[in-house]
Design a protein around this motif. Structure first.
Motif, short mmCIF file in Angstrom:
data_model
loop_
_atom_site.label_atom_id
_atom_site.label_comp_id
_atom_site.label_asym_id
_atom_site.label_seq_id
_atom_site.Cartn_x
_atom_site.Cartn_y
_atom_site.Cartn_z
N PRO A 448 0.82 -1.22 0.00
CA PRO A 448 0.00 0.00 0.00
C PRO A 448 0.85 1.27 0.00
O PRO A 448 2.02 1.23 0.40
N ALA A 449 0.21 2.36 -0.40
CA ALA A 449 0.86 3.67 -0.26
C ALA A 449 0.82 4.04 1.22
O ALA A 449 0.05 3.46 1.99
N TYR A 450 1.64 5.01 1.58
CA TYR A 450 1.79 5.41 2.97
C TYR A 450 0.43 5.76 3.60
O TYR A 450 0.14 5.45 4.75
N GLU A 451 -0.45 6.42 2.80
CA GLU A 451 -1.72 6.92 3.36
C GLU A 451 -2.75 5.82 3.62
O GLU A 451 -3.76 6.07 4.24
N TRP A 452 -2.54 4.63 3.11
CA TRP A 452 -3.57 3.57 3.23
C TRP A 452 -3.85 3.24 4.69
O TRP A 452 -2.93 2.89 5.44
N SER A 453 -5.12 3.33 5.08
CA SER A 453 -5.42 3.08 6.49
C SER A 453 -6.14 1.74 6.68
O SER A 453 -6.50 1.36 7.79
#
Ligand code: FAD
Ligand code: NAD
Length: 510
Positions: A448-453
């Motif tokens: 995932p990208a850093y922002e994926w929660s």
């Protein structure tokens, strides 16, 4: 243009290497890829050692050729010298040697019935098996088919036909109740009329050259409770037919499906739409005078000539959208087949597929697969574990379950992808979850990208035990799994460890 990587092709995870059912895979030496094999077959080299001659091979002769450097194998009555192919075989030399000097048809069918060996091995053809001497007069040869059927198979279907001034009706009596419009596949082309009925693991074929011309459109009706199929043909001229026609190959035969070749028809590409950065929705149109419906959970094989060799790969048809099953059908017959296909720039088949222009043709086989719709009957909880394009079989399963299974309480999809951009039909899935309270979807990303929660990682016991919550202790459950081979294999093991029974799990494979 064909994209041919220089080394180590196909890649370690390639379907060119990976056989179905988790068979052992063998790393191929450099310069031994499928493309290298095709090059060798086109080089003009004498691959049989017979300088282009075709011979009749006796059983005694076949037996003699049982060594790696002199290995003949018979497949469906044709004998091939596979020694030159040894190092190119994705399953390895030992696997091929299991059939050395003998009839390898059964072994071949167990692993890759769909592989187009006739085209791949055409330069290795030694000849045909010599016919056995005829039986003494009066003795009828007892076919293997009759033998097998007597022991375990369904009873043999039969057919009949009748006519009015304008119509000819072919009736197939299947002697089975669980048949429907998916069970029969009809192809009328030029001189050949072919109706294949699939009954359990058997195939019944009506295959004739019709005695008179018919119109392009025909209808197919199924009377389920008596197991009767009616194919209603429209005569071109209102004249009385003296006979239906003359029999063609395997007419009126009833044989195990695994013993039949795959039948293909040419379909036209009618549209191609981007779905994600690398996945497209392809729509193919069946030719006129065809009746073919791909059953839920089954796949077909697509066939394309690539540098002169016919290459075949499996794909699972989907609906045109997750909502299409809820719409009224626009046309009485389904003439379109949709596929969600990921294009791998370094792949062998998909870059070629991507090159097809609207209006071009591609061959599509009859359906295959071991998912049975009755696995969904009376189901209460359906769990779908999909990774990447392993989502494709879930589309129809999901649609079918939500529309046709009244007992269903919940359907949960856990969809594994690398990144958010890889998620197929994300907004449709979210809309469906909003619209139908029985349906939930959860996305899990492995890169995932850093922002994926949301959830992250590969399939794991922790993810599964939290996700697979039954609606009650005794609820009837089915878990479907599909994705890259390691995903499916690890998932299966985890599900067994979580005490789900074999009947509660279905994994989609070739
Ligand atoms: P391959 O040549 O098999 O390559 C596959 C992978 O290897 C790719 O990651 C590719 O980039 C990599 N690779 C190739 N060459 C190299 C190299 N030199 N170095 C490193 N990596 C390399 N797929 C779908 O998209 N949709 C479906 O509906 C679908 N249904 C399927 C149904 C079944 C029953 C099965 C078994 C598979 C299904 N597949 C489906 C997968 C499909 O059959 C093909 O395997 C897939 O399209 C890849 O084919 P390819 O020849 O383009 O790639
Ligand atoms: P991908 O490489 O984009 O990976 C998708 C997800 O699969 C990853 O995010 C990860 O969660 C999981 N995954 C990948 N490698 C893994 C590993 N080694 N161990 C555990 N999990 C792993 O997937 P893709 O390129 O879309 O490939 C989809 C696969 O599904 C292909 O191999 C295709 O043949 C298969 N498929 C099979 C059928 C079928 O058998 N009926 C149908 C469609 C697709």
């Amino acid at each position: 243009m064909l994209n041919v990587p220089s080394q180590s092709f196909p890649g370690p995870s390639s379907q060119q290497r990976i056989a179905s059912g988790g068979r052992s895979k063998v790393p191929l030496k450099q310069g031994r890829s499928l493309m290298d094999w095709i090059r060798l077959t086109k080089s003009g080299k004498d691959l049989t050692g017979l300088r282009g001659r075709l011979i009749e091979v006796t059983e005694e002769e076949l037996k003699k050729h049982n060594k790696k450097d002199d290995c003949w194998i018979c497949i469906r009555g044709f004998v091939y010298n596979v020694s030159p192919y040894m190092e190119y075989h994705p399953g390895g030399e030992d696997e091929l040697m299991r059939a050395a000097g003998s009839d390898g048809t059964d072994l071949f069918d167990q692993v890759h019935r769909w592989v187009n060996y006739e085209s791949m091995l055409k330069e290795c053809l030694v000849g045909r098996m010599a016919m056995k001497p005829a039986l003494p007069k009066g003795m009828l040869p007892q076919s293997q088919v009759t033998d097998t059927l007597a022991k375990e198979g369904p009873s043999s279907p039969s057919y009949d036909w009748f006519q009015t001034d304008s119509l000819v009706t072919i009736v197939i009596y299947t002697k089975q109740k669980d048949i429907n419009l998916d069970s029969v596949i009809v192809d009328h082309r030029d001189d050949s009329f072919r109706a294949e009925t699939v009954i359990k693991d058997y195939s019944y074929l009506v295959h004739v050259a019709l005695s008179h011309e018919i119109q392009e459109d025909f209808s197919v009706l199924v009377v389920e409770n008596v197991g009767k199929i009616e194919i209603i043909l429209k005569k071109k001229e209102n004249i009385s037919w003296k006979c239906l026609g003359h029999p063609l190959e395997n007419h009126n035969s009833f044989i195990p499906k695994k013993d039949t070749g795959l039948f293909y028809r040419k379909c036209q590409l009618v549209s191609k739409e981007d779905v994600t950065h690398d996945t497209k929705l392809f729509c193919l149109m069946l030719p006129p005078s065809t009746h073919l419906q791909v059953p839920v959970g089954q796949h077909v094989y697509l066939k394309l000539p690539i540098t002169g060799t016919e290459i075949v790969k499996p794909y699972t048809p989907v609906s045109d959208s997750l909502f299409s099953e809820f719409k009224e059908p626009v046309l009485p017959n389904n003439i379109y087949i949709y596929f969600l296909i990921k294009i791998y720039p370094a792949g062998f088949f998909t870059p070629e597929l991507d090159q097809l222009q609207i209006g071009d043709y591609i061959s599509v086989s009859n359906p295959e697969g071991n998912f049975i719709i009755s696995q969904l009957q009376e189901l209460e909880d359906l769990f779908l574990l999909a990774a990447g394009t392993g989502f494709t079989p879930m589309v129809k399963v999901l649609n079918y379950a939500l529309t046709n299974i009244p007992s269903l309480r919940k359907v949960k999809l856990m969809f594994f992808n690398k990144t958010e951009d890889d998620i197929i039909w994300r907004s449709q899935l979210e809309k469906l979850a909003f619209k139908d309270k029985r349906f939930e979807v959860e996305f899990v990303l492995s890169a995932p990208a850093y922002e994926w929660s949301g959830k992250q990682g590969y399939i794991s016991p922790a993810l599964l035990s939290e996700f697979l919550e039954r609606s009650s202790d005794t609820s009837r459950v089915l878990i479907c799994l599909c994705g890259p081979t390691p995903f499916t294999e690890q998932g299966m093991k985890m599900l067994h460890d979580l005490n789900f029974s074999k009947d509660e799990i279905h994994s989609f494979t070739a």
